[in-house]
Design a protein around this motif. Structure first.
Motif, PDB file in Angstrom:
ATOM      1  N   ASN A   1       6.387   5.464   3.450  1.00 44.23           N
ATOM      2  CA  ASN A   1       5.261   5.090   2.591  1.00 44.23           C
ATOM      3  C   ASN A   1       5.673   4.033   1.557  1.00 44.23           C
ATOM      4  OD1 ASN A   1       6.344   6.371   0.214  1.00 44.23           O
ATOM      5  ND2 ASN A   1       5.548   8.345   0.927  1.00 44.23           N
ATOM      6  N   GLY A   2       4.700   3.617   0.766  1.00 42.67           N
ATOM      7  CA  GLY A   2       4.945   2.529  -0.177  1.00 42.67           C
ATOM      8  C   GLY A   2       5.982   2.835  -1.232  1.00 42.67           C
ATOM      9  N   VAL A   3       5.991   4.057  -1.756  1.00 44.00           N
ATOM     10  CA  VAL A   3       6.975   4.433  -2.772  1.00 44.00           C
ATOM     11  C   VAL A   3       8.385   4.445  -2.181  1.00 44.00           C
ATOM     12  CG1 VAL A   3       7.770   6.309  -4.270  1.00 44.00           C
ATOM     13  CG2 VAL A   3       5.337   5.726  -4.181  1.00 44.00           C
TER      14      VAL A   3
ATOM     15  N   PHE B   1       0.624  -1.101 -10.887  1.00 40.06           N
ATOM     16  CA  PHE B   1      -0.117  -0.338  -9.882  1.00 40.06           C
ATOM     17  C   PHE B   1      -1.592  -0.686 -10.001  1.00 40.06           C
ATOM     18  CE2 PHE B   1      -2.850   3.352  -9.105  1.00 40.06           C
ATOM     19  CZ  PHE B   1      -2.559   3.616  -7.771  1.00 40.06           C
TER      20      PHE B   1
ATOM     21  N   SER C   1      -3.096   1.919  -4.036  1.00 40.35           N
ATOM     22  CA  SER C   1      -3.480   3.184  -3.416  1.00 40.35           C
ATOM     23  C   SER C   1      -4.845   3.594  -3.933  1.00 40.35           C
ATOM     24  CB  SER C   1      -2.466   4.294  -3.736  1.00 40.35           C
ATOM     25  OG  SER C   1      -2.881   5.522  -3.162  1.00 40.35           O
TER      26      SER C   1
ATOM     27  N   PHE D   1       4.842   5.226  -8.258  1.00 47.44           N
ATOM     28  CA  PHE D   1       5.107   3.808  -8.015  1.00 47.44           C
ATOM     29  C   PHE D   1       5.915   3.204  -9.163  1.00 47.44           C
ATOM     30  CE2 PHE D   1       1.664   3.289  -4.731  1.00 47.44           C
ATOM     31  CZ  PHE D   1       2.420   2.577  -3.827  1.00 47.44           C
TER      32      PHE D   1
ATOM     33  N   ASP E   1       0.850  -1.184   0.000  1.00 45.70           N
ATOM     34  CA  ASP E   1       0.000   0.000   0.000  1.00 45.70           C
ATOM     35  C   ASP E   1       0.892   1.243   0.000  1.00 45.70           C
ATOM     36  OD1 ASP E   1      -2.498   1.301   0.117  1.00 45.70           O
ATOM     37  OD2 ASP E   1      -2.203   1.691   2.249  1.00 45.70           O
ATOM     38  N   TYR E   2       0.310   2.369  -0.413  1.00 43.35           N
ATOM     39  CA  TYR E   2       1.080   3.620  -0.429  1.00 43.35           C
ATOM     40  C   TYR E   2       1.104   4.282   0.935  1.00 43.35           C
ATOM     41  CZ  TYR E   2       2.343   8.457  -1.294  1.00 43.35           C
ATOM     42  OH  TYR E   2       2.943   9.691  -1.238  1.00 43.35           O
ATOM     43  N   GLU E   3      -0.063   4.438   1.538  1.00 43.62           N
ATOM     44  CA  GLU E   3      -0.173   5.232   2.753  1.00 43.62           C
ATOM     45  C   GLU E   3       0.118   4.386   3.985  1.00 43.62           C
ATOM     46  OE1 GLU E   3      -4.050   6.461   1.919  1.00 43.62           O
ATOM     47  OE2 GLU E   3      -3.463   8.321   0.914  1.00 43.62           O
TER      48      GLU E   3
ATOM     49  N   VAL F   1      -0.619   8.855  -7.507  1.00 35.73           N
ATOM     50  CA  VAL F   1       0.649   8.239  -7.084  1.00 35.73           C
ATOM     51  C   VAL F   1       1.050   7.073  -7.983  1.00 35.73           C
ATOM     52  CG1 VAL F   1       0.215   8.904  -4.691  1.00 35.73           C
ATOM     53  CG2 VAL F   1      -0.379   6.589  -5.451  1.00 35.73           C
TER      54      VAL F   1
ATOM     55  N   GLY G   1       2.090  -1.807  -6.527  1.00 44.92           N
ATOM     56  CA  GLY G   1       1.675  -0.766  -5.607  1.00 44.92           C
ATOM     57  C   GLY G   1       0.167  -0.640  -5.557  1.00 44.92           C
TER      58      GLY G   1
END
Length: 414
Positions: free
Chosen positions: A180-182, A220, A203, A212, A173-175, A208, A201
């Motif tokens: 964070n995920g990135v 993504f 989100s 990713f 996940d990103y958040e 975003v 990724g």
């Protein structure tokens, strides 16, 4: 060997599926024309998966699907039609997928799904998300397709998992708090490239997606996503990686023995020699030749000769897994051993020689003794890979002239 059950009342569909499954090694298929027969078969057999018709004469509402799932059997649904309500219901039940009975490609897809499930059982997936609910949703989807799933609730925990285990795929996940995920992907890609680990990724923020991909994700998915889209993306990514691995193997490995081919062996020798010169660490090269190989071919046939080469390659690979083992050509092999001096390399190859000669190769009714002669040289400051190959080769031929079944170090041959 895995066993698959097809529950289908159409004789034509059964014939098509039987023909397709017959072309697949390692899959045994059984057929049931109705729910009653299917229940009896499921009660006495262990099935890897079941292909179930959604509408049978004695189970018009997909009862056979629910029965298979209750037995813990992954179910692939065969159906002539599908609407949104039914698709939602089937996904809620936990089926692997559904296949519309439209044409031959549909049945090829169904058989391919079974093979995909079989391969997925060997793959580990890491799901990274600080939300336990979100992790469980993704985990459940993956386990339907037979993946082995591990979880991490933070980027830090994910890095620990990746360092201690081998994974095919990471879904993040990103958040997440702190990292964070990135940012996690950036850290991972410093250590693992795209060919080794697939990263997807997730989100709810569309903006975003490019970040990713730019920072190392293979794909993504925007949340919320449909299960079908999830599976299509994941399966396509894994199939692409498997294809790349096959292409790499064809380009770098010997087709008969599975060890490095001559071209890849030379590349590895050059790389290790350059590192040896730069670091001052020793590098040794061993050249090995199967004793009396022509006699094996003449007396027992080329198939027996191939088995001898495969046997020796397997023993070398298992005993010397730290090093590069390659087939130079014919019955000749080479081993590149960085970090070992001549005496250490001699002891290692001598141990392999003793092991090989101590266990005859069984060829049906024939017990065939296998031995090899080997020459070893340690790299010197003025060497090139060509001079190292020539020196090791000369020592190997001196070992053969001294009576075969012998390992010589260059200094011993003077």
């Amino acid at each position: 060997m895995i066993k698959v059950l097809v529950v289908e009342d159409s004789v034509t569909v059964c014939k098509v599926l039987f023909h397709l499954f017959q072309q697949e090694a390692g899959i045994e298929v059984e057929f049931a024309k109705d729910f009653k027969t299917a229940k009896a078969l499921m009660g006495k057999n262990d099935y890897f998966a079941a292909l179930c018709d959604r509408c049978l004469p004695d189970a018009p509402n997909g009862e056979v699907i629910e029965w298979a799932l209750a037995k813990g059997i992954p179910a692939i649904v065969l159906t002539a039609r599908m609407d949104e309500d039914e698709r939602t219901r089937l996904q809620g039940l936990g089926v692997v997928d559904y296949v519309l009975k439209e044409n031959r490609f549909s049945y090829q897809y169904a058989v391919g799904l079974v093979k995909r499930l079989q391969r997925n059982g060997d793959y580990r997936v890491l799901v990274v998300d600080d939300s336990q609910v979100a992790r469980k949703q993704v985990k459940d989807l993956l386990e339907r397709h037979q993946f082995q799933v591990a979880e991490a609730d933070s980027a830090e925990a994910a890095m620990i998992q990746l360092a201690t285990g081998e994974f095919k795929l990471m879904i993040t996940d990103y958040e997440m708090p702190v990292i964070n995920g990135v940012e996690l992907i950036c850290k991972v890609r410093e250590q693992v490239d795209r060919d080794e680990l697939i990263i997807v990724g997730l989100s709810g923020r569309e903006e975003v997606s490019a970040r990713f991909i730019k920072y190392g994700a293979n794909d993504f998915l925007r949340k919320p996503f449909f299960a079908e889209e999830f599976y299509c993306r994941i399966n396509n990514l894994i199939q692409a990686q498997e294809l790349n691995q096959k292409l790499w193997q064809r380009a770098h490995l010997d087709y008969l023995t599975g060890v490095a081919n001559r071209r890849y062996l030379m590349t590895q020798l050059q790389d290790h020699w350059s590192q040896s010169v730069a670091s001052g660490q020793p590098l040794c090269l061993a050249m090995l030749d199967v004793d009396m190989f022509k006699q094996v071919n003449d007396q027992h046939g080329h198939q027996a000769g191939d088995r001898v080469l495969q046997f020796l390659a397997r023993e070398l690979s298992q005993s010397l897994e730290r090093f590069v083992v390659g087939r130079v050509g014919g019955e000749e092999f080479a081993v590149v051993m960085p970090g070992l001096n001549g005496e250490q390399a001699w002891r290692l190859i001598e141990a392999v020689r003793r092991k090989v000669t101590g266990q005859p190769l069984q060829l049906e009714a024939l017990s065939l003794g296998v031995s090899f002669s080997a020459g070893i040289c340690q790299g010197r400051g003025d060497d090139t890979i060509d001079t190292m190959l020539r020196r090791a080769d000369e020592v190997m031929y001196q070992a053969k002239e001294a009576g075969r079944n012998l390992v010589l170090l260059e200094e011993e041959s003077v």
